[in-house]
Design a protein around this motif. Structure first.
Motif, PDB file in Angstrom:
ATOM      1  N   LYS A   8      -5.605   6.073   5.184  1.00  0.00           N
ATOM      2  CA  LYS A   8      -4.872   7.309   5.480  1.00  0.00           C
ATOM      3  C   LYS A   8      -3.529   7.304   4.763  1.00  0.00           C
ATOM      4  O   LYS A   8      -3.133   8.292   4.138  1.00  0.00           O
ATOM      5  CB  LYS A   8      -4.669   7.458   6.985  1.00  0.00           C
ATOM      6  CG  LYS A   8      -3.947   8.725   7.379  1.00  0.00           C
ATOM      7  CD  LYS A   8      -3.808   8.850   8.877  1.00  0.00           C
ATOM      8  CE  LYS A   8      -3.052  10.113   9.238  1.00  0.00           C
ATOM      9  NZ  LYS A   8      -2.863  10.238  10.670  1.00  0.00           N
ATOM     10  N   THR A   9      -2.826   6.183   4.827  1.00  0.00           N
ATOM     11  CA  THR A   9      -1.536   6.066   4.154  1.00  0.00           C
ATOM     12  C   THR A   9      -1.703   6.169   2.639  1.00  0.00           C
ATOM     13  O   THR A   9      -0.899   6.806   1.965  1.00  0.00           O
ATOM     14  CB  THR A   9      -0.859   4.729   4.534  1.00  0.00           C
ATOM     15  OG1 THR A   9      -0.727   4.672   5.960  1.00  0.00           O
ATOM     16  CG2 THR A   9       0.506   4.601   3.900  1.00  0.00           C
ATOM     17  N   LEU A  10      -2.764   5.573   2.114  1.00  0.00           N
ATOM     18  CA  LEU A  10      -3.044   5.662   0.679  1.00  0.00           C
ATOM     19  C   LEU A  10      -3.242   7.116   0.259  1.00  0.00           C
ATOM     20  O   LEU A  10      -2.694   7.554  -0.756  1.00  0.00           O
ATOM     21  CB  LEU A  10      -4.283   4.834   0.323  1.00  0.00           C
ATOM     22  CG  LEU A  10      -4.698   4.855  -1.150  1.00  0.00           C
ATOM     23  CD1 LEU A  10      -3.667   4.124  -2.007  1.00  0.00           C
ATOM     24  CD2 LEU A  10      -6.071   4.219  -1.318  1.00  0.00           C
ATOM     25  N   LYS A  11      -4.006   7.865   1.035  1.00  0.00           N
ATOM     26  CA  LYS A  11      -4.244   9.277   0.728  1.00  0.00           C
ATOM     27  C   LYS A  11      -2.933  10.066   0.746  1.00  0.00           C
ATOM     28  O   LYS A  11      -2.692  10.894  -0.139  1.00  0.00           O
ATOM     29  CB  LYS A  11      -5.211   9.894   1.740  1.00  0.00           C
ATOM     30  CG  LYS A  11      -6.638   9.502   1.549  1.00  0.00           C
ATOM     31  CD  LYS A  11      -7.508  10.177   2.599  1.00  0.00           C
ATOM     32  CE  LYS A  11      -8.931   9.721   2.531  1.00  0.00           C
ATOM     33  NZ  LYS A  11      -9.764  10.380   3.554  1.00  0.00           N
ATOM     34  N   ILE A  12      -2.108   9.806   1.738  1.00  0.00           N
ATOM     35  CA  ILE A  12      -0.835  10.527   1.874  1.00  0.00           C
ATOM     36  C   ILE A  12       0.079  10.209   0.707  1.00  0.00           C
ATOM     37  O   ILE A  12       0.670  11.106   0.091  1.00  0.00           O
ATOM     38  CB  ILE A  12      -0.163  10.192   3.222  1.00  0.00           C
ATOM     39  CG1 ILE A  12      -0.975  10.788   4.370  1.00  0.00           C
ATOM     40  CG2 ILE A  12       1.279  10.692   3.249  1.00  0.00           C
ATOM     41  CD1 ILE A  12      -0.566  10.300   5.741  1.00  0.00           C
ATOM     42  N   LYS A  13       0.201   8.934   0.365  1.00  0.00           N
ATOM     43  CA  LYS A  13       1.077   8.530  -0.740  1.00  0.00           C
ATOM     44  C   LYS A  13       0.546   9.052  -2.081  1.00  0.00           C
ATOM     45  O   LYS A  13       1.325   9.452  -2.941  1.00  0.00           O
ATOM     46  CB  LYS A  13       1.233   7.005  -0.766  1.00  0.00           C
ATOM     47  CG  LYS A  13       2.091   6.482   0.377  1.00  0.00           C
ATOM     48  CD  LYS A  13       2.257   4.985   0.285  1.00  0.00           C
ATOM     49  CE  LYS A  13       3.101   4.441   1.409  1.00  0.00           C
ATOM     50  NZ  LYS A  13       4.502   4.785   1.310  1.00  0.00           N
ATOM     51  N   THR A  14      -0.768   9.061  -2.245  1.00  0.00           N
ATOM     52  CA  THR A  14      -1.359   9.581  -3.479  1.00  0.00           C
ATOM     53  C   THR A  14      -1.097  11.079  -3.596  1.00  0.00           C
ATOM     54  O   THR A  14      -0.714  11.569  -4.667  1.00  0.00           O
ATOM     55  CB  THR A  14      -2.875   9.292  -3.518  1.00  0.00           C
ATOM     56  OG1 THR A  14      -3.080   7.879  -3.452  1.00  0.00           O
ATOM     57  CG2 THR A  14      -3.507   9.834  -4.784  1.00  0.00           C
ATOM     58  N   ALA A  15      -1.263  11.806  -2.510  1.00  0.00           N
ATOM     59  CA  ALA A  15      -0.998  13.253  -2.521  1.00  0.00           C
ATOM     60  C   ALA A  15       0.481  13.525  -2.812  1.00  0.00           C
ATOM     61  O   ALA A  15       0.807  14.463  -3.553  1.00  0.00           O
ATOM     62  CB  ALA A  15      -1.396  13.871  -1.184  1.00  0.00           C
ATOM     63  N   GLY A  16       1.350  12.704  -2.256  1.00  0.00           N
ATOM     64  CA  GLY A  16       2.782  12.859  -2.520  1.00  0.00           C
ATOM     65  C   GLY A  16       3.121  12.637  -3.988  1.00  0.00           C
ATOM     66  O   GLY A  16       3.913  13.378  -4.572  1.00  0.00           O
ATOM     67  N   LEU A  17       2.512  11.629  -4.584  1.00  0.00           N
ATOM     68  CA  LEU A  17       2.748  11.366  -6.006  1.00  0.00           C
ATOM     69  C   LEU A  17       2.197  12.500  -6.859  1.00  0.00           C
ATOM     70  O   LEU A  17       2.856  12.947  -7.802  1.00  0.00           O
ATOM     71  CB  LEU A  17       2.120  10.037  -6.421  1.00  0.00           C
ATOM     72  CG  LEU A  17       2.280   9.658  -7.896  1.00  0.00           C
ATOM     73  CD1 LEU A  17       3.756   9.551  -8.263  1.00  0.00           C
ATOM     74  CD2 LEU A  17       1.557   8.355  -8.186  1.00  0.00           C
ATOM     75  N   LYS A  18       1.030  12.981  -6.514  1.00  0.00           N
ATOM     76  CA  LYS A  18       0.422  14.079  -7.266  1.00  0.00           C
ATOM     77  C   LYS A  18       1.310  15.326  -7.193  1.00  0.00           C
ATOM     78  O   LYS A  18       1.556  15.980  -8.207  1.00  0.00           O
ATOM     79  CB  LYS A  18      -0.962  14.375  -6.676  1.00  0.00           C
ATOM     80  CG  LYS A  18      -1.818  15.270  -7.494  1.00  0.00           C
ATOM     81  CD  LYS A  18      -3.208  15.348  -6.854  1.00  0.00           C
ATOM     82  CE  LYS A  18      -4.160  16.124  -7.716  1.00  0.00           C
ATOM     83  NZ  LYS A  18      -5.495  16.165  -7.132  1.00  0.00           N
ATOM     84  N   ARG A  19       1.817  15.638  -6.014  1.00  0.00           N
ATOM     85  CA  ARG A  19       2.686  16.800  -5.822  1.00  0.00           C
ATOM     86  C   ARG A  19       3.996  16.634  -6.585  1.00  0.00           C
ATOM     87  O   ARG A  19       4.453  17.551  -7.269  1.00  0.00           O
ATOM     88  CB  ARG A  19       2.952  17.000  -4.334  1.00  0.00           C
ATOM     89  CG  ARG A  19       3.799  18.198  -4.005  1.00  0.00           C
ATOM     90  CD  ARG A  19       4.055  18.343  -2.502  1.00  0.00           C
ATOM     91  NE  ARG A  19       4.794  17.211  -1.974  1.00  0.00           N
ATOM     92  CZ  ARG A  19       4.308  16.249  -1.198  1.00  0.00           C
ATOM     93  NH1 ARG A  19       3.048  16.270  -0.840  1.00  0.00           N
ATOM     94  NH2 ARG A  19       5.061  15.265  -0.769  1.00  0.00           N
ATOM     95  N   THR A  20       4.593  15.457  -6.516  1.00  0.00           N
ATOM     96  CA  THR A  20       5.853  15.195  -7.210  1.00  0.00           C
ATOM     97  C   THR A  20       5.664  15.248  -8.725  1.00  0.00           C
ATOM     98  O   THR A  20       6.524  15.754  -9.448  1.00  0.00           O
ATOM     99  CB  THR A  20       6.426  13.825  -6.781  1.00  0.00           C
ATOM    100  OG1 THR A  20       6.523  13.793  -5.347  1.00  0.00           O
ATOM    101  CG2 THR A  20       7.803  13.599  -7.361  1.00  0.00           C
TER     102      THR A  20
END
Length: 113
Positions: A8-20
């Protein structure tokens, strides 16, 4: 941290990087678009006030780029650290890890450019 929490944390951090990453590239596109407007106004001998206004917008757009790149680098480093620390809990061939590696590779290409 359980494997489910790690994923779950991996998905959140990946989505954050993609958005940034998307945000940083949008600022660069906006700067390029505003530069083209300024160049066109100058080529058309537009009113000095209009050129000045367009240059102000261009400068505001350009000022956002360094800050967005700093945020991108911070989020990138955070995700890389997380992956390194939790690599034993995440399968390399899982769908989430593949997506994470793709986003990391895309950001690395941005850093090289």
């Amino acid at each position: 941290m359980s494997q489910a929490e790690t994923l779950k944390t991996l998905k959140i951090k990946t989505a954050g990087l993609k958005r940034t990453h998307k945000e940083a590239s949008m600022y660069e596109k906006e700067r390029d678009r505003e530069q083209a407007k300024v160049d066109k106004l100058k080529a058309d001998n537009a009113d000095a006030h209009d050129v000045k206004q367009a240059e102000n917008v261009l400068n505001e757009s350009a000022m956002m780029i360094p800050e967005s790149k700093k945020r991108l680098e911070a989020v990138y480093n955070d995700l890389r650290s997380f992956v390194a620390e939790n690599s034993k809990d995440i399968q390399d061939d899982s769908e989430d890890m593949v997506a994470t590696k793709e986003v990391l590779a895309a950001v690395e290409e941005t850093f090289k450019a």
